[in-house]
Design a protein around this motif. Sequence first.
Motif, PDB file in Angstrom:
ATOM      1  N   GLN A 105       0.838  -1.193   0.000  1.00  0.00           N
ATOM      2  CA  GLN A 105       0.000   0.000   0.000  1.00  0.00           C
ATOM      3  C   GLN A 105       0.879   1.251   0.000  1.00  0.00           C
ATOM      4  N   ALA A 106       0.302   2.326  -0.437  1.00  0.00           N
ATOM      5  CA  ALA A 106       1.037   3.593  -0.452  1.00  0.00           C
ATOM      6  C   ALA A 106       1.561   3.918   0.943  1.00  0.00           C
TER       7      ALA A 106
ATOM      8  N   SER B  91       8.348   4.913   1.658  1.00  0.00           N
ATOM      9  CA  SER B  91       7.295   5.873   1.303  1.00  0.00           C
ATOM     10  C   SER B  91       6.823   5.687  -0.133  1.00  0.00           C
TER      11      SER B  91
ATOM     12  N   LYS C 294       4.781   5.216  -3.503  1.00  0.00           N
ATOM     13  CA  LYS C 294       3.616   5.905  -4.064  1.00  0.00           C
ATOM     14  C   LYS C 294       3.030   5.066  -5.200  1.00  0.00           C
ATOM     15  N   PRO C 295       1.762   5.242  -5.514  1.00  0.00           N
ATOM     16  CA  PRO C 295       1.185   4.494  -6.635  1.00  0.00           C
ATOM     17  C   PRO C 295       1.968   4.689  -7.933  1.00  0.00           C
TER      18      PRO C 295
ATOM     19  N   ASP D  13       5.010   4.691  -8.301  1.00  0.00           N
ATOM     20  CA  ASP D  13       6.200   3.832  -8.306  1.00  0.00           C
ATOM     21  C   ASP D  13       5.887   2.443  -8.872  1.00  0.00           C
ATOM     22  N   THR D  14       4.640   2.183  -9.141  1.00  0.00           N
ATOM     23  CA  THR D  14       4.244   0.894  -9.709  1.00  0.00           C
ATOM     24  C   THR D  14       4.906   0.677 -11.059  1.00  0.00           C
TER      25      THR D  14
ATOM     26  N   VAL E 178       2.012  -0.680  -6.146  1.00  0.00           N
ATOM     27  CA  VAL E 178       1.678   0.136  -4.982  1.00  0.00           C
ATOM     28  C   VAL E 178       0.235   0.588  -5.122  1.00  0.00           C
ATOM     29  N   SER E 179      -0.588   0.156  -4.198  1.00  0.00           N
ATOM     30  CA  SER E 179      -2.003   0.523  -4.246  1.00  0.00           C
ATOM     31  C   SER E 179      -2.254   1.776  -3.420  1.00  0.00           C
ATOM     32  N   SER E 180      -3.258   2.526  -3.827  1.00  0.00           N
ATOM     33  CA  SER E 180      -3.566   3.784  -3.118  1.00  0.00           C
ATOM     34  C   SER E 180      -4.566   3.575  -1.994  1.00  0.00           C
TER      35      SER E 180
END
Length: 122
Positions: free
Chosen positions: A13-14, A83, A85-86, A88-89, A120-122
């Motif tokens: 997760q984010a 840290s 972030k989405p 970064d997926t 990375v999910s939000s």
Amino acid sequence: QVQLVESGGGLVQAGEALRLICTASERAFSVSAMGWFRQAPGKEREFVAAIRRGGDGIVYADSVKGRFTISRDKNTVTLQMNSLKPEDTAVYYCAAGTTGYTGWSKDGYNYWGQGTRVTVSS
């Protein structure tokens, strides 16, 4: 021929962290720099970070500065990603070069791993 094997990708997760590890084969005596690139769906492969054999020459992409840390121990390079972030997926690829180049161009690296997926999910 140098072989690179990545591990450590996954779904988080984010705000969470992941650690990617890349190990070069025993014939990696010619490798003087190692790094990471990533490729998001529909986008070109982009530079993330790189480091020379002795631990110097560290370069980061602006988008990951302050969040990602690259380190190297012999034939292993680690990318600590904090840290997240989405955005970064992506599929993250390990790269290795024989000239000591730690820049942004893919042409500066001779060997590539198969990639490990980071979501990375939000």
